[in-house]
Design an enzyme around this catalytic site. Structure first.
Site, mmCIF file in Angstrom:
data_model
loop_
_atom_site.group_PDB
_atom_site.id
_atom_site.type_symbol
_atom_site.label_atom_id
_atom_site.label_comp_id
_atom_site.label_asym_id
_atom_site.label_seq_id
_atom_site.Cartn_x
_atom_site.Cartn_y
_atom_site.Cartn_z
ATOM 1 N N ASP A 253 37.277 85.172 113.637
ATOM 2 C CA ASP A 253 38.497 85.371 114.415
ATOM 3 C C ASP A 253 38.423 84.481 115.652
ATOM 4 O O ASP A 253 37.808 83.425 115.611
ATOM 5 C CB ASP A 253 38.684 86.844 114.770
ATOM 6 C CG ASP A 253 40.159 87.234 114.875
ATOM 7 O OD1 ASP A 253 40.841 86.716 115.770
ATOM 8 O OD2 ASP A 253 40.629 88.048 114.064
ATOM 9 N N HIS A 276 39.657 81.427 114.721
ATOM 10 C CA HIS A 276 41.099 81.268 114.889
ATOM 11 C C HIS A 276 41.437 80.384 116.082
ATOM 12 O O HIS A 276 42.617 80.156 116.356
ATOM 13 C CB HIS A 276 41.769 82.635 115.059
ATOM 14 C CG HIS A 276 41.783 83.439 113.801
ATOM 15 N ND1 HIS A 276 42.427 84.660 113.699
ATOM 16 C CD2 HIS A 276 41.241 83.218 112.573
ATOM 17 C CE1 HIS A 276 42.274 85.146 112.472
ATOM 18 N NE2 HIS A 276 41.545 84.290 111.784
#
Length: 459
Positions: A253, A276
């Site tokens: 993430d 991310h």
């Protein structure tokens, strides 16, 4: 999303494009990162009392009470020492919010039990995104240092969470954060390896003067059907004066993700794989609440095999909040195999175009710089290498690209797409409805898993 260690990327290939060789001196693995950026504690001239506690005999031998007692003994000027080749199992929640002038010298491993039902019933909770925490740290002048490991024992959590979403309103499977601190002034974390957090890796609330140096953060699954999710390295709420210097992050993430109300943040030298991106936000989630992020510099980044490079995200939809992101500089970013190298998302989270149009974000974006960007995208969005979308209910101004040289593995010239951005961006930019944007997005392709460039652009 890819969750391979950097060393494995050298041999990986998903297309005809070969992955370039790594330059000499650039780390390809956690061990090489530690060799390049070794952590050595500089002893203070002040003599501190040293406290030791018993180690666990096995994975169910809970020493939580001993750990709490040791910290109380070391508080107000001492050091709790946890030696190499010893494991300290924590099996119940600990309230450590009483700390003052205390050090934890971690050379061994702190490991949490994986009794998911117990932790879901007994862990501490915070209302922000329904967060759970194994323990709560707090106080002032706290230092955690050494070459040890803080292990969240996340595999069972990932297995049981597979197929769920953390922000789904119907989600009831909550997972604890590996390291949480609140109401803290002056906390330094140096040399530590954060490993396999069930959810976010760190979360700081209403705290200031937070420092990381020479740390690692990994979350790597042994189950291809249950990958780590939401394992952000850094999350925050109401913080100021944050610095991160030299970090190795291989998670699933955000690599760095300050959320509501963050001021004066500095990041220098991070290697991020499978993430991310370097994300501002998300902010603007809660109805009626003002949130902001301001005064941020993030520089010298290697962003590989992830979703985005530099990212800003704000909530849209009914019952959301408002606020701003201001004075943010992303500098010296080498992108490789990311979807977009720069991305402004004003329709977060999982909001379709109809809902986003009916209930647009109310977060203004201003004074954002993308400087010295190089490398290449994944080809997922064809020749589009950056995309900025401003909400019609917000102002997005003074956003600049300088020395932006990101390419696409797809044939043709790279394209930057922008909608609703005021002023000159410093690069040619086309509207998403234009023939140029549609053609760029249509021509998708793929490329190899990425390694670092030779030579690197700024070292």
């Amino acid at each position: 999303m890819k969750f391979l260690a950097f060393a494995a990327l050298v041999a990986a290939a998903v297309s005809a494009f070969p992955a370039p060789e790594l330059p000499a001196g650039i780390p390809r693995s956690l061990s090489e990162f530690k060799k390049k950026h070794p952590y050595t504690f500089k002893r203070s001239s002040h003599c501190r009392k040293t406290v030791s506690i018993r180690a666990s005999q096995n994975d169910t031998d809970d020493v939580a009470d001993d750990f709490l007692h040791g910290l109380k003994q070391a508080n107000n000027g001492g050091t709790l020492y946890l030696p190499k080749d010893k494991t300290f199992v924590i099996g119940k929640p600990l309230d450590l919010t009483f700390l003052n002038d205390v050090h934890v010298h971690l050379e061994g491993e702190i490991k949490f039990t994986n009794d998911t039902a117990y932790w879901q019933k007994n862990a501490f909770a915070h209302p922000f995104q329904n967060s759970l925490m194994f323990w709560k740290w707090g106080g002032k002048n706290i230092k955690i240092y050494g070459n040890g490991v803080l292990n969240g024992n996340g595999q069972r959590w990932w297995n049981e969470f597979a197929g769920s979403e953390i922000l789904d309103p119907g989600n009831t499977y909550l997972r604890p954060i590996l390291f949480y601190a609140e109401n803290t002034t002056g906390i330094e974390i140096e040399g530590i390896h954060f490993k396999d957090s069930p959810c976010w890796t760190t979360f700081f609330v209403t705290s200031k003067h937070i420092s990381f140096k020479d740390v690692a953060c990994t979350a790597e699954s042994n189950n291809a059907t249950a990958l780590p999710k939401n394992s952000d390295f850094f999350d925050s709420l109401n913080v100021e004066h944050v610095s991160v210097e030299r970090a190795w992050v291989n998670i699933g993430d955000d690599c760095f993700s300050p959320k509501s109300n963050a001021t004066d943040l500095y990041v220098n030298t991070m290697y991020c794989n499978g993430t991310h991106g370097q994300s501002m936000g998300s902010i603007g989630q809660y109805a009626g609440e003002k949130s902001f992020i301001r005064d941020v510099v993030i520089e010298n980044l290697w962003m590989l095999n992830g979703q985005h490079g530099a990212r800003l995200k704000s909530w849209a939809g009914p019952d959301v909040g408002y606020g701003f992101i201001d004075n943010v500089t992303f500098r010296n970013f080498w992108n490789a195999n990311n979807e977009y190298s720069a991305f402004l998302d004003s329709c977060y989270f999982n909001v379709n175009a109809t809902t986003c149009s009916a209930y647009p974000s109310q977060v203004n974006i201003s004074n954002v710089n993308f400087e010295n960007f190089s490398g290449y995208t994944s080809g997922k969005y064809g020749r589009a290498v950056a995309r900025l979308t401003c909400s019609p209910n917000a102002v997005c101004e003074n956003i600049k690209f300088k020395n932006f040289n990101v390419t696409s593995p797809c044939d043709g010239e790279p394209v930057v797409i922008c909608d609703g951005i005021s002023g000159d961006l410093g690069v040619p930019c086309v509207n998403s409805t234009s023939p140029e944007a549609k053609a760029a997005l249509k021509g998708k392709c793929s490329t190899a898993m990425a390694t670092l460039p030779k030579p690197t652009p700024w070292l």
